[in-house]
Design a protein around this motif. Structure first.
Motif, PDB file in Angstrom:
ATOM      1  N   ASN A  35      59.230 -17.242  24.756  1.00  0.00           N
ATOM      2  CA  ASN A  35      59.800 -16.272  23.638  1.00  0.00           C
ATOM      3  C   ASN A  35      61.001 -16.940  22.803  1.00  0.00           C
ATOM      4  N   THR A  37      63.422 -15.510  19.785  1.00  0.00           N
ATOM      5  CA  THR A  37      63.692 -14.527  18.821  1.00  0.00           C
ATOM      6  C   THR A  37      64.840 -14.789  17.655  1.00  0.00           C
ATOM      7  N   SER A  44      60.199 -12.207  16.169  1.00  0.00           N
ATOM      8  CA  SER A  44      60.123 -12.808  17.422  1.00  0.00           C
ATOM      9  C   SER A  44      58.987 -13.606  17.502  1.00  0.00           C
ATOM     10  N   TYR A  46      56.276 -15.144  20.546  1.00  0.00           N
ATOM     11  CA  TYR A  46      55.899 -15.191  22.157  1.00  0.00           C
ATOM     12  C   TYR A  46      54.682 -16.098  22.141  1.00  0.00           C
TER      13      TYR A  46
END
Length: 164
Positions: A35, A37, A44, A46
């Motif tokens: 991840n 962010t 964000s 992922y």
């Protein structure tokens, strides 16, 4: 005509099926191997083995980008994969399943936009198209053939009724 639009309504698949109302009040849980962010940009990303869960709603993807610039409750989830897979239980434990190269989930409108070899199935019936827009709450579907003129295909499976 470049695009063929085909509209289907809730009655196409199941007259009284709605997404389990409790799903929308549940928190959204995201798991992945990686991840990143940007708090400043409200984005964000992922990657690898991404899974999104909200009640019975489940999306599995290779990559997920969440754009939260419009504020809380208005996030846009863009999942990509080979393919991305979606599943959810409707009231009465009726499963809905879908897959596509990309699934865009708009939280505010509760709409999924499936693109790239999109396929959605419920109660044994199925829709295949280049792009499928599916409102989870109202069960309304809009399918398009896209630029490559691949036709929209709908397969209805009749209900099995025993002959008297």
């Amino acid at each position: 005509m470049n695009k063929i639009k085909f509209f289907l309504f809730a009655t196409l698949f199941s007259a009284n099926s709605y997404a389990i109302n409790a799903d929308y009040s549940q928190p959204i849980a995201i798991t992945s191997d990686n991840n990143e962010t940007s708090i400043k940009e409200n984005v964000s990303v992922y990657t690898e083995n991404v899974e999104i869960r909200q009640g019975s709603l489940n999306i599995k993807a290779d990559r997920l980008e969440i754009n939260a610039t419009a504020g809380k409750g208005n996030e846009i989830f863009i999942a990509t994969g080979t393919p991305v897979k979606y599943s959810q239980l409707l009231d009465g434990d009726v499963p809905v399943n879908a897959s596509a190269a990309e699934i865009r989930y708009d939280l505010a409108s509760r709409t999924l936009t499936l693109s790239g070899n999109a396929e959605l199935s419920q109660s044994g019936s199925q829709v295949q198209a280049a792009v499928i827009r599916y409102n989870i709450e109202t069960q309304q579907i809009s399918a398009e053939s896209g630029e490559q003129k691949k036709r929209v295909t709908t397969i209805f499976t009749p209900e099995n009724k025993e002959n008297p």
